[in-house]
Design a protein around this motif. Structure first.
Motif, short mmCIF file in Angstrom:
data_model
loop_
_atom_site.label_atom_id
_atom_site.label_comp_id
_atom_site.label_asym_id
_atom_site.label_seq_id
_atom_site.Cartn_x
_atom_site.Cartn_y
_atom_site.Cartn_z
N PRO A 46 0.78 -1.18 0.07
CA PRO A 46 0.04 0.02 -0.14
C PRO A 46 0.83 1.37 0.08
N ALA A 47 0.11 2.37 -0.30
CA ALA A 47 1.08 3.52 -0.52
C ALA A 47 1.40 4.15 0.97
N GLU A 48 0.27 3.85 1.87
CA GLU A 48 0.31 4.26 3.05
C GLU A 48 -0.08 3.32 4.26
N ILE A 49 0.82 3.22 5.38
CA ILE A 49 0.19 2.19 6.32
C ILE A 49 0.21 3.22 7.82
N SER A 50 -0.81 2.99 8.51
CA SER A 50 -0.99 3.92 9.74
C SER A 50 -0.48 2.89 10.92
N VAL A 51 0.43 3.39 11.93
CA VAL A 51 0.91 2.88 13.06
C VAL A 51 0.22 3.38 14.31
N GLY A 52 -0.31 3.09 15.11
CA GLY A 52 -0.68 3.61 16.58
C GLY A 52 0.25 3.52 17.62
N ILE A 53 0.60 4.53 18.21
CA ILE A 53 1.47 4.02 19.31
C ILE A 53 0.85 4.61 20.51
N VAL A 54 0.51 3.80 21.49
CA VAL A 54 -0.31 4.09 22.77
C VAL A 54 0.44 3.78 23.74
N THR A 55 0.87 4.80 24.74
CA THR A 55 1.87 4.78 25.74
C THR A 55 1.37 5.63 26.84
N VAL A 109 -7.16 2.79 21.68
CA VAL A 109 -6.89 1.24 20.73
C VAL A 109 -8.20 1.46 19.85
N LYS A 110 -9.22 1.23 20.47
CA LYS A 110 -10.60 1.07 19.76
C LYS A 110 -10.67 2.13 18.54
N GLU A 111 -10.49 3.51 18.84
CA GLU A 111 -10.33 4.56 17.87
C GLU A 111 -9.56 4.25 17.02
N LEU A 112 -8.11 3.93 17.21
CA LEU A 112 -7.53 3.49 16.19
C LEU A 112 -7.46 2.50 15.15
N ILE A 113 -8.14 1.64 15.60
CA ILE A 113 -8.65 0.35 14.82
C ILE A 113 -10.02 0.83 14.00
N GLY A 114 -10.79 1.63 14.63
CA GLY A 114 -11.92 2.06 13.80
C GLY A 114 -11.54 2.82 12.76
N SER A 115 -10.30 3.66 12.75
CA SER A 115 -9.86 4.69 11.65
C SER A 115 -9.01 3.74 10.65
N GLY A 116 -8.94 2.53 10.68
CA GLY A 116 -8.32 1.79 9.73
C GLY A 116 -6.83 1.39 10.24
N THR A 117 -6.28 1.58 11.47
CA THR A 117 -5.14 1.17 11.88
C THR A 117 -5.03 -0.37 12.46
N ASN A 118 -3.99 -1.12 11.84
CA ASN A 118 -3.86 -2.36 12.32
C ASN A 118 -2.56 -2.73 12.65
N ILE A 119 -1.69 -1.78 13.17
CA ILE A 119 -0.48 -2.00 13.90
C ILE A 119 -0.46 -1.08 14.97
N ILE A 120 -0.50 -1.77 16.53
CA ILE A 120 -0.44 -0.91 17.63
C ILE A 120 0.87 -1.27 18.32
N ALA A 121 1.56 -0.23 18.94
CA ALA A 121 2.70 -0.68 19.80
C ALA A 121 2.62 0.31 21.00
N GLN A 138 -9.11 -10.03 19.77
CA GLN A 138 -10.53 -9.84 19.26
C GLN A 138 -10.53 -8.97 17.64
N ASN A 139 -9.65 -7.91 17.69
CA ASN A 139 -9.91 -7.15 16.24
C ASN A 139 -8.84 -7.58 15.06
N LYS A 140 -7.90 -8.76 15.62
CA LYS A 140 -7.06 -9.23 14.53
C LYS A 140 -5.80 -8.06 14.05
N VAL A 141 -5.48 -7.54 14.83
CA VAL A 141 -4.36 -6.46 14.53
C VAL A 141 -3.24 -6.80 15.42
N LEU A 142 -2.07 -6.36 14.53
CA LEU A 142 -0.91 -6.67 15.14
C LEU A 142 -0.51 -5.72 16.32
#
Length: 407
Positions: A46-55, A109-121, A138-142
Motif C-alpha cells: 500500500p502507499a501508506e500504512i498507519s501505526v498507532g503508538i499508545v503509551t 486502541v478502539k479509535e485507532l482500529i476504527g480509523s483503519g489502523t492495524n498496527i499498535i505498539a 479480538q480485532n485481529k491487529v498486530l
C-alpha cells in the motif's frame, strides 16, 4: 543470624527483577537481513500504512513512556534512513496517551482500529498491555508491547509481540550469577499489580525450582507510606529480599526500606531502574545487587551507538526503556516490508525474526513471541556527586531466555 545472611548475600549475587548502523541500501543493493535498514525501490504494498503508538505520556509511568517514544522515533529514523518510508510505503504514526489506565488505552486502541489502523505498539504498564493484547486478538491487529514486563504477555495470543524484556528474563538473569540457593527464603517485595504479581510468579517458578522458599509482600499502587510494609518484610526474616518496583514512588519506597533497617540487615537485590532512580538508594547503594535491562554504557554494539546518537541529537537521553521503542520501530518496519500491511503476513514476518538491536543480536521466538536478548549485571558507583551504573558482567541472550509457552 543476620551475619550469616550477609554471607548468603555473597552467593546470592544479583537476584532481582526490574522494576523495573548502516544507512539504507542504495538502489540496486539488497536490503541487509535483520539490520533494521529500509529497503528501496518500487513495492506492491500500500502507499501508506498507519501505526498507532499508545503509551504513557502522563501518569505514574510517564517517564518510561518518554524513554520508549524517544527510542521509537530514533528507531524509525534509523530503519527508514530518515524517510519514514519502506519500499515505497509511507508510515504514518499516530500517538495516543494512555496515562497508565487500561480503560483509557482500550478506548484509544478502539479509535485507532476504527480509523483503519492495524498496527499498535507501546504500553509501559503491564495492566495496559494485557488489556490491549485482548483487543488485538479480538480485532485481529498486530500489537507490539513495549516496556510492560508481565510474563503473561508472552504467548497470550497470536497477534501480540513484545519489544522489551519480561520478568522471567529479569529473574533468570540472576541464575547466571547464583550459587546453590536450596533451602533459602526469598521475599518478593512488589506492587500489587500485573507487574508485581508477575514477578512473584516468576521468582516462584524459577528460583523456587532451585529449592528456594518464596513468599511476598505486595503493596497497593496508590500507597505512599511504606513503613508498615518494610516492617512486614523484616518480620518475615528472609534470607534475601527481591524488590520489583516501578514508577514515581520508588524513592519513597527505598527511603522506608533504609529507615527501617531492611537494607542494613538483609541482603536486597533489585533491577536497576532508569536514571531518575540512581540517587534513590542513598547510603545503601553499595549494599544492593543490581541486574539491568539496559543503560547507555551497557554495551558497545553498533546499533546501540546509532540509537544513542540519534536520541541525543533529538535532545533526549538514552535510558532504561529507550531500546524497547527502538526495537518496536525495527519490528514494525520489518513487518511492513515483508507483510505489506496484511496482518497475518506481518505476524508471520516477525515470528522467528532475528535482528541487530541496541542490545545486540535479538530474536523474536517463533513459538510464543518472547524477545530473546542479553541482560546485564551492574553496580552503582559515585561520580561527580551522583551515581552512575558500571557494567560488571553480561548474561548472554540464550542463558536468560524464558521457558517457552506451549500453545
Amino acid at each position: 543470624m543476620r551475619k550469616s545472611k550477609k554471607l548468603i548475600f555473597g552467593t546470592l549475587l544479583a537476584t532481582a527483577a526490574v522494576l523495573l548502523a548502516a544507512c539504507a541500501p542504495q538502489p540496486g543493493e539488497p536490503a541487509p537481513t535483520g539490520s533494521g535498514d529500509a529497503g528501496s525501490g518500487e513495492s506492491n504494498g500500500p502507499a501508506e500504512i498507519s501505526v498507532g503508538i499508545v503509551t504513557s505520556e502522563t501518569g505514574p509511568l510517564a517517564g518510561y513512556g518518554k524513554q520508549y517514544l524517544d527510542g521509537f522515533k530514533a528507531g524509525l529514523d534509523y530503519a527508514t534512513d530518515g524517510t519514514n518510508e519502506i519500499d515505497g510505503t509511507k508510515i504514518t504514526v499516530t500517538y495516543k496517551d494512555d496515562a497508565g489506565d487500561p480503560d483509557k488505552a482500550v478506548t484509544a486502541v478502539k479509535e485507532l482500529i476504527g480509523s483503519g489502523t492495524n498496527i499498535i505498539a507501546g504500553s509501559a504498564s503491564s495492566g495496559v498491555a494485557v488489556a490491549v493484547a485482548e483487543q488485538a486478538a479480538q480485532n485481529k491487529v498486530l500489537f507490539i508491547s513495549g516496556p510492560a514486563a508481565a510474563d503473561a504477555l508472552t504467548g497470550i495470543n497470536g497477534y501480540t509481540f513484545r519489544s522489551g524484556r519480561q520478568s522471567a528474563q529479569d529473574v533468570a538473569t540472576s541464575g547466571a550469577f547464583l550459587d546453590d540457593i536450596s533451602g533459602k527464603k526469598i521475599t518478593v517485595f512488589a506492587q500489587n499489580n500485573a507487574f508485581g504479581q508477575g514477578n512473584v510468579a516468576a521468582v516462584t517458578a524459577i528460583l523456587g525450582a532451585k529449592g528456594a522458599t518464596v513468599d511476598s509482600v505486595l503493596v497497593a499502587e496508590d500507597v505512599t507510606e511504606f513503613t508498615p510494609f518494610a516492617q512486614q518484610v523484616l518480620q518475615g526474616n528472609p534470607d534475601l529480599v527481591f524488590v520489583a518496583w516501578a514508577g514515581a514512588t520508588s524513592g519513597a519506597m527505598w527511603q522506608a526500606m533504609s529507615q527501617q533497617g531492611v537494607l542494613e540487615t538483609i541482603p536486597v537485590a533489585t533491577g536497576l531502574g532508569d536514571a531518575a532512580t540512581f540517587g534513590a538508594y542513598g547510603e545503601a547503594t553499595e549494599k544492593i545487587s543490581f541486574l539491568n535491562h539496559y543503560f547507555a554504557g551497557a554495551n558497545e554494539h553498533e546499533v546501540n551507538k546509532e540509537m544513542v546518537t540519534r536520541v541525543e541529537e533529538a535532545g533526549g537521553t538514552p535510558d532504561l526503556f529507550t531500546p524497547d521503542g527502538f526495537n518496536a520501530a525495527l519490528m514494525i518496519v520489518e513487518a511492513i516490508k515483508t507483510g505489506k500491511g496484511d496482518v497475518d503476513a506481518m505476524v508471520a514476518a516477525l515470528e522467528g525474526y532475528t535482528f541487530e538491536g541496541p542490545k545486540g543480536t535479538t530474536t523474536v521466538r517463533a513459538g510464543d513471541h518472547a524477545l530473546i536478548q542479553e541482560m546485564y549485571q551492574v553496580k552503582l558507583v559515585a561520580k561527580d556527586g551522583s551515581f552512575v551504573p558500571e557494567l560488571i558482567d553480561t548474561a548472554d541472550a540464550d542463558s536468560v531466555a524464558p521457558a517457552e509457552v506451549k500453545k
